[in-house]
Design a protein around this motif. Structure first.
Motif, PDB file in Angstrom:
ATOM      1  N   ALA A 207       0.832  -1.241   0.221  1.00 55.13           N
ATOM      2  CA  ALA A 207      -0.017  -0.092   0.063  1.00 55.13           C
ATOM      3  C   ALA A 207       0.895   1.300   0.041  1.00 55.13           C
ATOM      4  CB  ALA A 207      -0.976  -0.145   1.206  1.00 55.13           C
ATOM      5  N   GLY A 208       0.298   2.395  -0.477  1.00 52.27           N
ATOM      6  CA  GLY A 208       1.146   3.638  -0.447  1.00 52.27           C
ATOM      7  C   GLY A 208       1.444   3.986   1.014  1.00 52.27           C
ATOM      8  N   GLY A 209       2.790   3.966   1.125  1.00 58.16           N
ATOM      9  CA  GLY A 209       3.308   4.427   2.661  1.00 58.16           C
ATOM     10  C   GLY A 209       3.855   3.119   3.313  1.00 58.16           C
ATOM     11  N   GLY A 210       3.645   2.022   2.890  1.00 56.61           N
ATOM     12  CA  GLY A 210       3.814   0.695   3.461  1.00 56.61           C
ATOM     13  C   GLY A 210       5.255   0.597   3.280  1.00 56.61           C
ATOM     14  N   ALA A 211       5.944  -0.030   4.455  1.00 52.44           N
ATOM     15  CA  ALA A 211       7.274  -0.096   4.582  1.00 52.44           C
ATOM     16  C   ALA A 211       7.777  -1.576   3.733  1.00 52.44           C
ATOM     17  CB  ALA A 211       7.546  -0.531   5.926  1.00 52.44           C
ATOM     18  N   VAL A 212       8.845  -1.382   3.080  1.00 48.27           N
ATOM     19  CA  VAL A 212       9.464  -2.238   2.272  1.00 48.27           C
ATOM     20  C   VAL A 212      10.417  -3.136   3.118  1.00 48.27           C
ATOM     21  CG1 VAL A 212      10.531  -3.111   0.075  1.00 48.27           C
ATOM     22  CG2 VAL A 212       8.618  -1.424   0.142  1.00 48.27           C
ATOM     23  N   VAL A 213      11.453  -2.508   3.638  1.00 49.40           N
ATOM     24  CA  VAL A 213      12.427  -3.017   4.297  1.00 49.40           C
ATOM     25  C   VAL A 213      12.716  -2.016   5.518  1.00 49.40           C
ATOM     26  CG1 VAL A 213      13.678  -3.867   2.233  1.00 49.40           C
ATOM     27  CG2 VAL A 213      14.244  -1.783   2.926  1.00 49.40           C
TER      28      VAL A 213
END
Length: 391
Positions: A207-213
């Motif tokens: 989602a927009g603003g979701g953390a990847v790492v």
């Protein structure tokens, strides 16, 4: 005949055994030789007593790297423990939808430009019509209403041109925004650091603003300590003195050790002037200058903070300590014999430790190398540190 020889052989064997005993040297060794050990002399110094406080290493910068756009992760370019540079790509999201929207905008822009070209012909035509009507009015061949209508038509045609130009500008701005969003599909590292955790894998929806790492910058590290409120004034003085630089005596006297045994050198101290209402402690923060390869964020620390007036302490090298469960002792050499002596460590001082008052006194010879293989009462052959260094 055989029976007559037996007494003779027995007497000969006894004679040889007696001769062997009589010929043995009087100083033959009766046990193992003395064990060679490295020794050093305990010494006395006047030092301020130190209080032990606990803390941990923290990274100066630690943040989850988030995706600005929503989408499916097409590529995850890093793993746990990967070192990245600022600006290096971490992941790429799917851009098919944005590409489609961009093509739609490009088509709309082409339509808007054609419409502008068409509308730009209007003002010229209405301007010619207005000129004709003005000449006719001068000759009395028209009325004021027709002249006013021609002027209005010319103004309306000019407004339509302006409107067409504005529509093109809006589409171009929308296209620029989409192009920027298209760039945001590639998620890059905001600073140099190490990836310590992944929150998504290839194929996952973000989602927009979701953390990847989660990214950690471990250079430099900071040492955070929970210090009892009674030491607030001491910490403030230490921070003021430490602001003078590494040469400050108080900063050199501060001893920080990691639980791995690595000594940690601090380049400065900051004090957070707020006392926690529950623990009655405050935070003291030291910037660490050591190579981060030997340290890691989260590593537990012990700090020994000098406080109070100086007092005499007996110092011995750390290598002299022998640990047996919860007990600590040193081997003191007296008359060539290693005698285990229980001690209590007050605080470390560089490569030495200060001992609480006990059986070890200044000038005593303690074993600093080879003590791990000694047993109480072992005979030793001391080798001074300076003698071994010359070898």
């Amino acid at each position: 005949m055989a029976r007559a020889l037996i007494p003779t052989l027995v007497s000969l064997a006894l004679s040889f055994a007696a001769a062997a005993q009589d010929g043995a040297p009087a100083d033959a060794p009766k046990g193992p030789p003395p064990t060679p050990v490295k020794v050093a002399a305990a010494r006395e110094e006047s030092l301020a007593p130190r209080r032990k406080v606990f803390g941990e290493l923290r990274a100066q910068r630690r943040t989850p790297v988030a995706a600005e756009e929503a989408g499916i992760v097409r590529e995850l370019l890093v793993g746990d423990g990967t070192r990245v540079r600022a600006g290096a790509p971490i992941a790429r999201l799917d851009g098919a939808r944005l590409d489609l929207e961009l093509r739609i905008l490009e088509a709309n822009a082409a339509v808007a430009r054609a419409l502008r070209v068409e509308r730009e012909l209007g003002p010229a035509r209405y301007a010619r019509d207005l000129g004709l009507r003005k000449r006719a009015a001068a000759e009395g061949g028209t009325n004021p209403r027709e002249l006013a209508d021609a002027e209005s038509d010319l103004a309306a045609a000019a407004a339509l041109v302006t409107q067409a130009q504005a529509a093109i500008a809006v589409i171009e701005q929308q296209a620029a925004l989409l192009a920027e969003r298209r760039k945001d599909l590639e998620i890059v590292a905001p600073f140099d650091g190490v990836v310590i955790r992944r929150f998504a894998e290839a194929g996952a929806w973000i989602a927009g603003g979701g953390a990847v790492v989660e990214l950690v910058d471990s250079s430099p590290l900071e040492a955070w300590f929970d210090v009892p409120q009674e030491m607030f004034a001491v910490a403030q003085r230490l921070a003021t003195s430490a602001s003078q630089g590494d040469g400050a005596p108080e900063l050199r006297a501060l001893e920080i050790q990691a639980t791995t045994g690595v000594r940690v050198a601090a380049t400065g101290i900051r004090v957070v002037p707020e006392i926690d209402a529950q623990t009655r402690t405050f935070h003291a923060i030291a910037v660490v200058r050591d190579d981060p390869a030997n340290l890691a964020a989260g590593l537990a620390l012990n700090a020994f903070v000098p406080q109070g007036p100086a007092a005499p302490y007996t110092l011995v090298p750390k290598d002299a300590l022998v640990y047996q469960g919860v007990n600590t002792s040193v081997f003191v050499v007296r008359n060539g014999v290693a005698i285990p002596t229980p001690v209590r460590v007050a605080f470390p001082v560089g490569d030495d430790v200060a001992l609480e008052a006990g059986a070890v006194a200044a000038g005593d010879t303690v074993v600093v190398e080879g003590n791990e293989r000694l047993i109480p009462g072992s005979a030793v052959a001391p080798i001074a540190a300076s003698t071994e260094a010359k070898k």
